[in-house]
Design an enzyme around this catalytic site. Structure first.
Site, PDB file in Angstrom:
ATOM      1  N   GLU A 158       0.901  -1.198  -0.142  1.00 32.54           N
ATOM      2  CA  GLU A 158       0.005   0.021   0.172  1.00 32.54           C
ATOM      3  C   GLU A 158       1.076   1.356   0.057  1.00 32.54           C
ATOM      4  O   GLU A 158       2.020   1.259   0.476  1.00 32.54           O
ATOM      5  CB  GLU A 158      -1.016   0.093   1.347  1.00 32.54           C
ATOM      6  CG  GLU A 158      -1.799  -1.063   1.539  1.00 32.54           C
ATOM      7  CD  GLU A 158      -2.273  -1.271   2.740  1.00 32.54           C
ATOM      8  OE1 GLU A 158      -2.449  -0.324   3.464  1.00 32.54           O
ATOM      9  OE2 GLU A 158      -3.050  -2.366   3.106  1.00 32.54           O
ATOM     10  N   LYS A 205       2.077   4.770   1.801  1.00 35.76           N
ATOM     11  CA  LYS A 205       2.315   5.103   3.285  1.00 35.76           C
ATOM     12  C   LYS A 205       1.708   6.464   3.302  1.00 35.76           C
ATOM     13  O   LYS A 205       2.539   7.535   2.599  1.00 35.76           O
ATOM     14  CB  LYS A 205       3.412   5.056   3.930  1.00 35.76           C
ATOM     15  CG  LYS A 205       3.603   5.291   5.260  1.00 35.76           C
ATOM     16  CD  LYS A 205       4.842   4.823   5.901  1.00 35.76           C
ATOM     17  CE  LYS A 205       4.553   4.907   7.464  1.00 35.76           C
ATOM     18  NZ  LYS A 205       4.630   6.422   7.928  1.00 35.76           N
ATOM     19  N   ASP A 224       0.703  10.375   4.459  1.00 38.92           N
ATOM     20  CA  ASP A 224       1.379  11.031   5.333  1.00 38.92           C
ATOM     21  C   ASP A 224       0.353  12.060   5.959  1.00 38.92           C
ATOM     22  O   ASP A 224      -0.241  12.948   5.654  1.00 38.92           O
ATOM     23  CB  ASP A 224       2.318  11.977   4.824  1.00 38.92           C
ATOM     24  CG  ASP A 224       3.504  12.317   5.503  1.00 38.92           C
ATOM     25  OD1 ASP A 224       3.596  11.991   6.938  1.00 38.92           O
ATOM     26  OD2 ASP A 224       4.437  13.277   5.259  1.00 38.92           O
ATOM     27  N   TYR A 254      -7.141   1.388   6.121  1.00 41.06           N
ATOM     28  CA  TYR A 254      -6.224   0.559   5.902  1.00 41.06           C
ATOM     29  C   TYR A 254      -6.084  -0.581   6.953  1.00 41.06           C
ATOM     30  O   TYR A 254      -5.298  -1.516   6.601  1.00 41.06           O
ATOM     31  CB  TYR A 254      -5.037   1.314   5.370  1.00 41.06           C
ATOM     32  CG  TYR A 254      -4.310   2.245   6.655  1.00 41.06           C
ATOM     33  CD1 TYR A 254      -4.123   1.553   7.988  1.00 41.06           C
ATOM     34  CD2 TYR A 254      -4.005   3.420   6.263  1.00 41.06           C
ATOM     35  CE1 TYR A 254      -3.598   2.530   8.676  1.00 41.06           C
ATOM     36  CE2 TYR A 254      -3.549   4.552   7.149  1.00 41.06           C
ATOM     37  CZ  TYR A 254      -3.341   3.845   8.448  1.00 41.06           C
ATOM     38  OH  TYR A 254      -2.922   4.608   9.421  1.00 41.06           O
ATOM     39  N   LYS A 256      10.461   3.044   2.847  1.00 40.53           N
ATOM     40  CA  LYS A 256      10.066   4.800   3.003  1.00 40.53           C
ATOM     41  C   LYS A 256      10.967   5.116   1.579  1.00 40.53           C
ATOM     42  O   LYS A 256      11.815   4.766   1.163  1.00 40.53           O
ATOM     43  CB  LYS A 256      10.535   5.230   4.028  1.00 40.53           C
ATOM     44  CG  LYS A 256       9.882   4.793   5.419  1.00 40.53           C
ATOM     45  CD  LYS A 256       8.871   5.768   6.134  1.00 40.53           C
ATOM     46  CE  LYS A 256       9.742   7.087   6.544  1.00 40.53           C
ATOM     47  NZ  LYS A 256       9.077   7.666   7.580  1.00 40.53           N
ATOM     48  N   CYS A 279       9.261  49.823  -1.317  1.00 42.21           N
ATOM     49  CA  CYS A 279       9.415  48.599  -2.507  1.00 42.21           C
ATOM     50  C   CYS A 279      10.642  48.642  -2.968  1.00 42.21           C
ATOM     51  O   CYS A 279      11.372  49.494  -3.464  1.00 42.21           O
ATOM     52  CB  CYS A 279       8.206  49.028  -3.435  1.00 42.21           C
ATOM     53  SG  CYS A 279       8.388  47.885  -4.740  1.00 42.21           S
ATOM     54  N   CYS A 308      10.415  49.640  -6.872  1.00 46.69           N
ATOM     55  CA  CYS A 308      10.262  51.043  -7.368  1.00 46.69           C
ATOM     56  C   CYS A 308      10.380  52.244  -6.359  1.00 46.69           C
ATOM     57  O   CYS A 308      10.266  53.365  -6.687  1.00 46.69           O
ATOM     58  CB  CYS A 308       8.523  51.166  -7.601  1.00 46.69           C
ATOM     59  SG  CYS A 308       7.472  50.916  -6.675  1.00 46.69           S
ATOM     60  N   CYS A 329       3.116  46.766  -2.116  1.00 48.00           N
ATOM     61  CA  CYS A 329       3.584  48.051  -2.676  1.00 48.00           C
ATOM     62  C   CYS A 329       2.495  48.778  -3.506  1.00 48.00           C
ATOM     63  O   CYS A 329       1.508  48.000  -4.001  1.00 48.00           O
ATOM     64  CB  CYS A 329       4.326  47.549  -4.151  1.00 48.00           C
ATOM     65  SG  CYS A 329       4.942  49.133  -5.073  1.00 48.00           S
ATOM     66  N   CYS A 375       4.020  50.213 -10.595  1.00 48.21           N
ATOM     67  CA  CYS A 375       5.255  49.613 -10.082  1.00 48.21           C
ATOM     68  C   CYS A 375       5.768  48.532 -10.956  1.00 48.21           C
ATOM     69  O   CYS A 375       4.999  47.730 -11.431  1.00 48.21           O
ATOM     70  CB  CYS A 375       5.414  48.792  -8.727  1.00 48.21           C
ATOM     71  SG  CYS A 375       6.608  47.725  -8.332  1.00 48.21           S
TER      72      CYS A 375
HETATM   73  S1  IVH Z   1      -0.669   0.145   8.922  1.00 51.63           S
HETATM   74  C1  IVH Z   1       0.850  -1.703  12.616  1.00 51.63           C
HETATM   75  N1  IVH Z   1      -1.013   1.236   6.434  1.00 51.63           N
HETATM   76  O1  IVH Z   1       2.011   4.669   9.347  1.00 51.63           O
HETATM   77  C2  IVH Z   1       0.948  -0.822  11.644  1.00 51.63           C
HETATM   78  N2  IVH Z   1      -0.152   2.630   8.184  1.00 51.63           N
HETATM   79  O2  IVH Z   1       4.244   3.905  11.511  1.00 51.63           O
HETATM   80  C3  IVH Z   1      -0.514  -0.357  11.372  1.00 51.63           C
HETATM   81  N3  IVH Z   1       0.471   4.900   7.869  1.00 51.63           N
HETATM   82  O3  IVH Z   1       0.515   5.127  12.481  1.00 51.63           O
HETATM   83  C4  IVH Z   1      -0.544   0.855  10.408  1.00 51.63           C
HETATM   84  N4  IVH Z   1      -0.516   4.806   5.518  1.00 51.63           N
HETATM   85  O4  IVH Z   1      -0.304   6.563  10.733  1.00 51.63           O
HETATM   86  C5  IVH Z   1      -0.717   1.327   7.800  1.00 51.63           C
HETATM   87  N5  IVH Z   1      -1.326   2.380   4.547  1.00 51.63           N
HETATM   88  C6  IVH Z   1      -0.960   2.383   5.776  1.00 51.63           C
HETATM   89  C7  IVH Z   1      -0.672   3.594   6.225  1.00 51.63           C
HETATM   90  C8  IVH Z   1      -0.058   3.458   7.656  1.00 51.63           C
HETATM   91  C9  IVH Z   1       0.317   5.582   6.781  1.00 51.63           C
HETATM   92  C10 IVH Z   1       0.643   5.284   9.186  1.00 51.63           C
HETATM   93  C11 IVH Z   1       0.058   5.301  10.226  1.00 51.63           C
HETATM   94  C12 IVH Z   1       0.550   4.689  11.188  1.00 51.63           C
HETATM   95  C13 IVH Z   1       2.036   4.688  10.802  1.00 51.63           C
HETATM   96  C14 IVH Z   1       2.750   3.664  11.059  1.00 51.63           C
END
Ligand code: IVH
Length: 669
Positions: free
Chosen positions: A114, A116, A118, A229, A317, A411, A414, A429, A434
């Protein structure tokens, strides 16, 4: 209507609205218009108003209704919310795979990959299919009760969808990531910058700050979304694999990320990681890597947990999008609206493979808040196509020779006065003559998405204005070859090209023309709406605030700005001169573009953008979109898991485009 009848009708309306919420917010595939949806909603509001005893916290009307809290209560997680161990290299992933297989004593393990996301991890609890409460991750064991803020996220179901084949668990805990898209984040910060509020450093902070508001109305205004997820405690249902869990989530009505892949071999994992990294900047929200999870749930259990991380999953990552460097100077640039923006001139540094030597500091309040001085060592971040930013100062690295910075009182271009309107964080300005403002507005007018004058870039505009060949955009339409020849790097041929490009821009759609005028708070989208609403430029010039506010997406800020723009005689004169210079604005229902005359339909999910974004792109290019298949449809875009529309389209002989082909079509401008 008596109470019993009202109760029945309320239930019907809730079911119907929940269905349409799911179509719109989760599947991105609405089947009714906004107007039709509003009719259902107001009937429900009316009935609930007359029978307040029948209001339930999970009613669609209650998503933004809750009262502000004094503070958050805490909630214990039945199953701790763990964090993931990180892998940064292929070797570390190979090690992870080896470890998993060794513990399980088998060579046969499938993984689910999947992205990750943010954002902010949350837990949602459902009892007998009803949303009961939701919380933040907190320290993993105890989080904060943010139930009423979660209700404001429309893609979180308040009641789960029940089908005949998959039973609903009695108790279901679902984990997911609340996030803010990049566009929404930029718009929020832009607004905050204008009103002098501190900016959020990144979409993650914006999402987390928004979820931790005590007043849910503020959260409701923040355009947040969620991808689910992972399970927490689940009872009353048997599941074998993670993939099956995700499929069930989808059926129950949760929003699942489209970038999910079952990987059998380590090579599949590496390929998918590379693919995601490649398309990362096109994804409309931030991700910081991928997550690899063992698919079989019995294997997950066998593998268990060590030091607060599961042994069955790992985050693979991306390299940091942040690096340390130093601020060599702070320059102030002046934009087309006269806004003064401080810019950090950095010792060049590579961030994610791109050299960065400048970063925006936004405004003086931000410089103060972050405590940035010239000579400081700073952390700089770059994400997607966003302008690089100074995130923070490493104060420990100070030598004592750093110099404080203050914004100029005049400014820098000018020399005129600058003012900082009350309540705003930006100095401007005041001189509308200008050269920086003139240059900026000409460049904007000529830009691709406005009048599209090919070849009229920064360097040329600079020379034309500095040499007083042109004073405003209208002068472009009176330019002659002689005016251009003799400018730096301007041979006969290039001068002719510019004259031809100006000639070609004499016919442009109304929306693009409005956008090109550079009215504050009027971006491409609002310009398009104005073009649709008003018959011609003269009607728009005469429009009053009320008429403008009748357009649903036009707020008071934009309306005021439009009215004062056209009240200014200098702007009116410029428009008159443009028209007298031979510019014909194209009016009409469609913006003539390369997709003019086309009607697009989507099926399945797109990987690289949301449907809304895809629709917007088509409309920008003059095409139209629909939700219903018919002979009128000219193109069908088939995403992943395309539905029944695909078969029908084939029978109707409609042109079918894969997502890749579709992107090629819209990019090939
Ligand atoms: S699974 C046991 N799936 O990453 C882990 N986490 O460091 C269960 N996160 O706290 C999490 N995308 O905030 C999982 N597709 C994804 C994710 C995900 C982002 C974040 C989540 C978690 C942190 C784990």
């Amino acid at each position: 209507m008596d109470r019993e009848k009202a109760k029945k009708r309320i239930e019907e309306l809730r079911r119907e609205i929940e269905y349409h919420n799911h179509r719109y917010y989760v599947l991105d595939d609405p089947v009714i218009s906004d107007g039709e949806y509003d009719v259902l909603m107001s009937e429900l509001q009316g009935l609930e108003g007359r029978h307040p005893g029948l209001i339930s916290p999970n009613s669609p009307t209650q998503r933004v209704g809750a009262q502000p809290l004094e503070g958050f209560n805490t909630i214990s997680h039945a199953v701790p919310m763990l964090s993931l161990a990180n892998a940064m290299t292929v070797e570390e992933v190979i090690d992870f795979d080896r470890r998993v297989k060794k513990i399980l004593n088998t060579g046969d393990v499938d993984y689910v990959m999947e992205v990750k996301i943010d954002g902010l991890a949350v837990e949602l609890v459902y009892v007998n299919g009803e949303f009961k409460q939701g919380s933040t991750r907190g320290d993993g064991f105890v989080g904060e009760d943010i139930t009423q803020n979660l209700r404001t996220i429309q893609s979180i179901p308040m009641r789960l969808i029940q089908t005949s084949d998959i039973p609903l668990p009695e108790h279901l805990e679902v984990r997911g990531e609340v996030y803010m898209g990049r566009k929404e984040f930029q718009a929020l910060n832009k607004k905050r910058e204008e009103t002098g509020e501190p900016l959020f450093a990144n979409p993650r902070n914006a999402a987390s700050g928004s979820m931790r508001q005590l007043d849910p109305k503020i959260t409701a205004g923040r355009k947040l979304n969620i991808f689910c997820y992972a399970p927490g405690r689940v009872s009353g249902i048997r599941l074998e694999t993670h993939m099956e869990f995700l499929d069930n989530l989808k059926i129950w009505g949760f929003r699942i990320n489209p970038f999910i892949k079952l990987c059998i071999h380590i090579d599949d994992i590496i390929d998918y990681y590379k693919y995601i990294k490649h398309i990362r900047d096109e994804i409309p929200y931030e991700i910081d890597g991928t997550v690899i999870k063992v698919n079989r749930l019995d294997y997950q259990e066998l593998l268990g947990t060590v030091s607060r991380s599961p042994r069955w999953a790992i985050a693979f990552k991306f390299e940091a999008q942040e690096e340390l460097t130093s601020v060599e100077a702070i320059e102030v640039s002046v934009g087309r609206t006269g806004a003064l923006t401080p810019v950090a001139i950095l010792k060049p540094v590579l961030i994610g493979g791109v050299e960065v030597s400048r970063a925006t500091l936004h405004n003086e309040d931000e410089i103060q808040r972050k405590g940035i001085m010239i000579g400081d060592t700073v952390m700089v971040s770059r994400a997607g196509d966003v302008i690089p930013e100074v995130v923070r100062v490493v104060k420990e690295k100070r030598s004592g020779h750093e110099k404080p910075f203050s914004m100029p009182g005049r400014c820098p271009v000018c020399g005129e006065d600058v003012v900082r309107p009350p309540g705003e964080a930006i100095r401007r300005c005041v001189n509308i003559n200008c050269p920086a403002q003139i240059k900026g507005s000409i460049e904007h007018f000529a830009s691709k998405r406005a009048m599209d004058i090919d070849g009229l870039g920064t360097k040329l505009v600079e020379q034309l204005v500095d040499k007083k060949v042109i004073r405003d955009v209208s002068d472009l339409y009176y330019l002659k070859m002689e005016d251009l020849i003799g400018l730096e790097r301007m041979a006969d041929r290039s001068a002719k090209n510019i004259i031809d490009a100006i000639e070609a821009s004499r016919r442009r759609p109304f929306g693009r023309f409005i956008y090109g005028l550079g009215i504050r708070h009027v971006g491409e989208h609002i310009a398009g709406l104005l073009a649709e609403r008003f018959g011609n430029i003269h009607e728009l010039i005469e429009a009053d605030i009320e008429a403008l506010l009748r357009i649903p997406e036009v707020g008071p800020e934009a309306a005021n700005s439009i009215v004062s723009f056209f009240k200014d005689m200098r702007n009116r004169e410029t428009i008159d001169r443009i028209l007298a210079g031979g510019v014909t604005i194209e009016y009409g229902p469609t913006n003539k573009g390369k997709l003019d005359g086309t009607l697009f339909l989507f099926t399945g999910s797109l990987k690289s953008m949301s449907r809304d974004e895809a629709r917007q792109k088509i409309e920008d290019l003059g095409g139209k979109t629909t939700n219903a298949i018919s002979q009128k449809v000219t193109h069908l875009v088939a995403g992943e898991e395309a539905g029944s529309k695909l078969g029908k389209a084939t029978r109707l002989g409609i042109k079918i485009l894969s997502e890749e082909k579709f992107i090629e079509t819209i990019l090939k401008e």
